[in-house]
Design an enzyme around this catalytic site. Structure first.
Site, PDB file in Angstrom:
ATOM      1  N   ASP A 345       0.969  -1.211   0.038  1.00  0.00           N
ATOM      2  CA  ASP A 345       0.117   0.037  -0.055  1.00  0.00           C
ATOM      3  C   ASP A 345       0.857   1.137   0.227  1.00  0.00           C
ATOM      4  OD1 ASP A 345       1.036  -0.166   2.611  1.00  0.00           O
ATOM      5  OD2 ASP A 345      -1.040   0.018   3.637  1.00  0.00           O
ATOM      6  N   ASP A 596      -1.599  -3.700   6.147  1.00  0.00           N
ATOM      7  CA  ASP A 596      -1.824  -3.616   7.859  1.00  0.00           C
ATOM      8  C   ASP A 596      -3.400  -3.712   8.043  1.00  0.00           C
ATOM      9  OD1 ASP A 596      -2.442  -1.210   6.928  1.00  0.00           O
ATOM     10  OD2 ASP A 596      -1.094  -0.237   8.139  1.00  0.00           O
ATOM     11  N   ASP A 600      -6.601  -5.967   3.807  1.00  0.00           N
ATOM     12  CA  ASP A 600      -5.534  -6.585   3.012  1.00  0.00           C
ATOM     13  C   ASP A 600      -5.258  -8.213   3.356  1.00  0.00           C
ATOM     14  OD1 ASP A 600      -4.608  -3.882   2.349  1.00  0.00           O
ATOM     15  OD2 ASP A 600      -3.743  -3.498   4.225  1.00  0.00           O
ATOM     16  N   ASN A 664      39.678 -34.574  -3.971  1.00  0.00           N
ATOM     17  CA  ASN A 664      40.522 -35.313  -2.946  1.00  0.00           C
ATOM     18  C   ASN A 664      40.017 -36.593  -3.335  1.00  0.00           C
ATOM     19  OD1 ASN A 664      42.021 -33.218  -1.973  1.00  0.00           O
ATOM     20  ND2 ASN A 664      40.334 -32.773  -0.599  1.00  0.00           N
ATOM     21  N   ASN A 689      37.776 -35.539   7.075  1.00  0.00           N
ATOM     22  CA  ASN A 689      36.480 -34.999   6.703  1.00  0.00           C
ATOM     23  C   ASN A 689      35.879 -34.327   7.930  1.00  0.00           C
ATOM     24  OD1 ASN A 689      34.178 -34.799   4.489  1.00  0.00           O
ATOM     25  ND2 ASN A 689      33.342 -36.204   6.005  1.00  0.00           N
ATOM     26  N   ASP A 693      34.877 -30.635   7.816  1.00  0.00           N
ATOM     27  CA  ASP A 693      33.501 -30.199   8.190  1.00  0.00           C
ATOM     28  C   ASP A 693      33.041 -29.237   9.549  1.00  0.00           C
ATOM     29  OD1 ASP A 693      32.138 -31.189   6.122  1.00  0.00           O
ATOM     30  OD2 ASP A 693      31.660 -33.323   6.908  1.00  0.00           O
TER      31      ASP A 693
END
Length: 880
Positions: A345, A596, A600, A664, A689, A693
């Site tokens: 609006d 609002d 709406d 890898n 790994n 990670d």
């Protein structure tokens, strides 16, 4: 069993057997009797009928946000590769390889624990978020109306419904006024269904149950009262929603993650099989070959990706809250970031929202106190109080001498269909006068002779960006009541002129949204010329304008085409707003709607992401997915930025993990062909790994370059595959060069080779993040976040220290000589330089392939999942 318990049990049985289709074919009184209820509702309190039935039927919910420890742990353990590796390690233990098997088991436990802790914390944060959100319904209990959480509704409750509300359960209507429901979430039909309390024919289809309001549908117009027939999984919507699962729905991003995981699984299966066969052909022990190949398969899979996504979402919700943006569900974060069209609006968003009265003019443009007095008489509310809307309030604040001696006999409030309101007043002399006040177009259309100069006066003020209300009158003789049919043959009295200046900072906010690739469109009840003037003042291209009348003359396909090129939608009704939003969604874009008011609510439900403000009406806040603590487009831009930042960082993890892991593991497969020993032990692969990670868990904190925020981050499996296949071989090529240096120059044996490659592999994986995280030159034009920098350096430090630590022996490492350390450091630097050059080549090709953002078509399943989120309960659901 006493009489009371028998009665309660029999009512429960009858209610459980009653279906909405059966109730639709019965008289309302018969349904009330079957449910042992009445128009005064059930008795409340802790020992009342409502409490008894809640205990018997369970919550009115179809989703649970309860965190279950075993469920989170189960998600960490459901990797078939991980389980197979653990089983193989166990078999290896019983065949004498006890040290290696124990180490593998320990690393696997640490990996699972790391994923579990992070995902469990994220799930708890999500549970807290869901628990803070309440959706209520107006329920009659003990003869009095009050708000009750929708999950506490039970069969027999009497519920009031008004415009924009989501029907909280399957209801048999008792009475209604001009009542209609949008049932597209159930039937797929976009046209609203008119409702009436009269029974329907027995066996009527779901779409023909006109005497019922169905759970999950939206009140499209009017008001009604109904009695709850079915709740939770017994309701029609509930059965469908439960068919999609009890857990909160995954985001589109998480669905993409699932598809991506399938890609990795195929790659892992191919590598595992190939490496296993190669090692068998080289006559290596069966268990060693199997452990090695499985470790590689686990290594290529970014195991912490679900935890990274969950952590990112949970962290994102907290970051959004700091930016004054509150999300109701975690899935809303993605919807917010995906938004590329915003419909909003004008008042309070582009303008200050503090409407100021400027002048009262007669039709010729001359100031007139009479017009001001007439305007005051037609305000909504009592004559001695401020009116019920912003224009009326501004009118009362502008006068020191309110009209006296007049008595209002009747009032016909403003509505969006008529676009005016009227009052019937009695003058001091006893004569009666109808005073109409509203949109100039609507008032002038009801006037007889309109002075020629009135049109010029009107256009002059519209062009200046002023809001104008027309006032007209008609003598009514002795009339004592008022209807819309009385608003005819009016005489134009003049105009009331108001000013709502553009908001300071709105132009900058619009530029920020444009930089984010978001197109802004205006839906306003004001005149089109006024809205276009405000747009022009703020630098928003005014574009084409459509009025509510224009929209009413277009079918859905025509409106879809027209909406694409329209910036201003003026003089629109609540139904017009919802139609505009649905029309824009048909183009496959993600639509946000900011509103609002009660009017709406329909558009908020229709949008992909509904946005409201903390000061909005209860209906608007209930309909919204996201609440802004300030009605400011700058706050919204902050929210969109944060939503996109979250998923841009997750994509970084995917790209880094897949490319480096793939490289890898491919290197390990190649090395096993030419080396007389395994290039790295299974335990070393898993440890590598795990460390990598753990270091990447800080990626959600990373900074994001502005160009990464110009469009939403969507899953593009083809792009990820190209990235993996481009950078993976580059990484492998460098690994083979490292192998050659270690063997030909330093003449390394098995343990020293494994130690050197472990350090080099971990360092390249951990540090390549700084090159891949940005298209820019790292550090110089794009700086990483401090947590990411610290974690990456920390992981490399641990990797270098392990071969020189007391753990070196059990892990199969050997201390590295200084010369090899320096050579490996040089190799890592050269690798990062090579990756930086390869990055520019890759993105040059990727840009040549670039196209428009992918068109997204939300399915009915998506709408059901989204709507089901409001029927959420922090505990187990009752099976029906």
């Amino acid at each position: 069993m006493d009489l009371e318990s028998v009665t309660t049990e029999s009512v429960t049985t009858r209610a459980a057997e009653l279906r909405v289709g059966d109730a639709a074919a019965e008289d309302a009184e018969a349904v009330l009797a079957a449910l042992a209820s009445s128009p005064d509702g059930l008795s409340g309190g802790e020992t009342g009928e409502a409490a008894e039935r809640l205990a018997a039927f369970g919550p009115n919910a179809v989703r649970t946000h309860h965190v279950r420890v075993l469920a989170v742990l189960g998600r960490q353990l459901r990797s078939a590769l991980l389980i197979l590796l653990a089983v193989t390690a166990g078999v290896s233990y019983f065949f004498g390889e006890r040290t290696g098997a124990i180490i593998i088991a320990g690393i696997l436990v640490l990996s699972v624990a790391l994923g579990f802790v992070n995902e469990y914390r994220a799930e708890k944060a999500a549970q807290a978020l869901h628990s803070r959100v309440r959706h209520t319904a107006v329920v009659v209990r003990d003869g009095a109306a009050g708000e009750v959480d929708v999950t506490e509704l039970v069969p027999g409750d009497v519920v009031h419904l008004t415009l924009g509300q989501v029907v909280p359960a399957d209801l048999r209507l008792l009475e209604c006024t001009a009542f209609a429901c949008d049932e597209s979430v159930l039937t797929g039909e976009s046209a609203p269904a008119d409702k009436d309390p009269e029974p329907v024919a027995a066996g009527a289809a779901l779409a023909e149950l006109t005497s019922c309001a169905l759970m999950g549908t939206v009140v499209h117009g009017g008001s009604a009262t109904g009695v709850v027939v079915a709740t939770g999984g017994r309701a029609e919507f509930g059965r469908i929603a439960l068919g999609l699962g009890e857990r909160q729905p995954e985001t589109d991003f998480q669905a993409g993650l699932r598809r991506f995981s399938m890609l990795l699984l195929k790659v892992a299966a191919a590598l595992t099989t190939g490496i296993f066969v190669i090692n068998l052909l080289l006559h290596r022990p069966l268990l060693d070959a199997l452990l090695f190949s499985l470790a590689i398969a686990v290594g290529i899979t970014p195991q912490l990706l679900p935890a990274v996504v969950s952590t990112s979402l949970a962290t994102g919700s907290r970051q959004l809250a700091r930016r004054k943006v509150l999300v109701k569900r975690l899935v809303c974060i993605e919807d917010l970031g995906d938004m590329d069209v915003l419909v909003t609006d004008k008042t309070g968003t582009l303008t200050e929202g503090r409407i100021r009265f400027e002048a009262a003019l007669d039709p010729a443009g001359t100031p007139s106190d009479t017009v001001l007095k007439l305007g005051l008489l037609a305000t909504e509310g009592d004559l001695d109080q401020v009116g019920g809307n912003a224009l009326d309030a501004a009118l009362w604040q502008a006068t020191d001498t309110p009209p006296t001696g007049h008595h209002r006999l009747a009032l016909l409030p403003f509505d969006h269909d008529r676009q005016l309101g009227s009052a019937l007043v009695e003058r001091p002399d006893g004569s009666r006068l109808l005073v109409a006040k509203g949109a100039p177009e609507a008032v002038l259309a009801r006037c007889g002779d309109v002075p020629e100069e009135a049109a010029a006066v009107l256009q002059e003020h519209f062009a200046a960006g002023s809001r104008v209300v027309a006032v007209a009158t008609r003598d009514t003789g002795g009339q004592t009541y008022l209807t819309a049919a009385d608003e005819y043959r009016l005489r134009l009295a003049g105009f009331l002129v108001f000013l709502d200046p553009p908001k300071t900072g709105a132009a900058a906010s619009l530029r920020r949204l444009a930089d984010l690739g978001i197109t802004v469109k205006i839906c306003t009840g004001d005149n089109a010329a006024v809205a276009q003037k405000v747009c022009a003042d703020l630098g928003l291209p005014p574009g084409r304008a459509l009025t509510g009348q224009d929209i009413g003359q277009l079918d859905d396909d025509q409106l879809t085409r027209a909406a694409e090129t329209t910036t201003v939608f003026a003089r629109v009704s609540p139904q017009d707003k919802a139609r505009v939003v649905r029309a824009l969604r048909r183009r496959g874009r993600d639509i946000g709607f900011l509103g609002d008011g009660v009017n709406d609510a329909l558009a908020l439900h229709a949008a992909d992401v509904g946005l409201s403000v903390d000061t909005a009406t209860d209906v608007a806040k209930d309909a919204a997915d996201v609440l802004l603590l300030e009605k400011d487009l700058g706050v919204l831009a902050d929210g969109v930025t944060e939503g996109r930042r979250i998923f841009a960082n997750t994509i970084k993890y995917v790209l880094m993990g897949t490319s480096s892991n793939f490289g890898n593991m491919f290197s390990a497969a190649g090395a096993s062909l030419v080396l007389p020993f395994l290039p790295m032990l299974p335990s070393q692969i898993l440890l590598n790994n795990l460390l990598y990670d753990a270091g990447q868990l800080t990626i959600p904190t990373d900074h994001v370059d502005p160009e990464q925020l110009r469009a939403p981050s969507h899953w593009d499996i083809a792009f990820i595959r190209r990235f993996m296949l481009f950078f993976g071989p580059v990484s492998s090529l460098f690994d083979f060069l490292t192998f050659a240096v270690m063997i030909e120059v330093f003449h390394t044996g098995a343990e020293l080779f494994r130690s050197g490659w472990f350090v080099e592999s971990l360092a390249t994986q951990a540090l390549v993040v700084f090159a891949i995280r940005t298209r820019r030159v790292p550090f110089y034009r794009s700086r990483p976040s401090r947590p990411l920098l610290v974690s990456a350096i920390g992981v490399v430090t641990v990797g270098v220290a392990l071969p020189m630590s007391p753990l070196a022996g059990p892990l199969g490492f050997q201390s590295l000589p200084l010369g090899l350390v320096l050579a490996l450091a040089l190799m890592v630097v050269l690798y990062l330089v090579l990756i930086e050059g390869a990055k520019h080549v890759f993105y040059a090709r990727a840009d040549a392939r670039a196209a428009l953002p992918p068109v997204r078509h939300r399915t009915l399943r998506h709408r059901i999942q989204r709507r089901a989120g409001r029927f959420s309960h922090p505990g187990p659901l009752r099976p029906w």
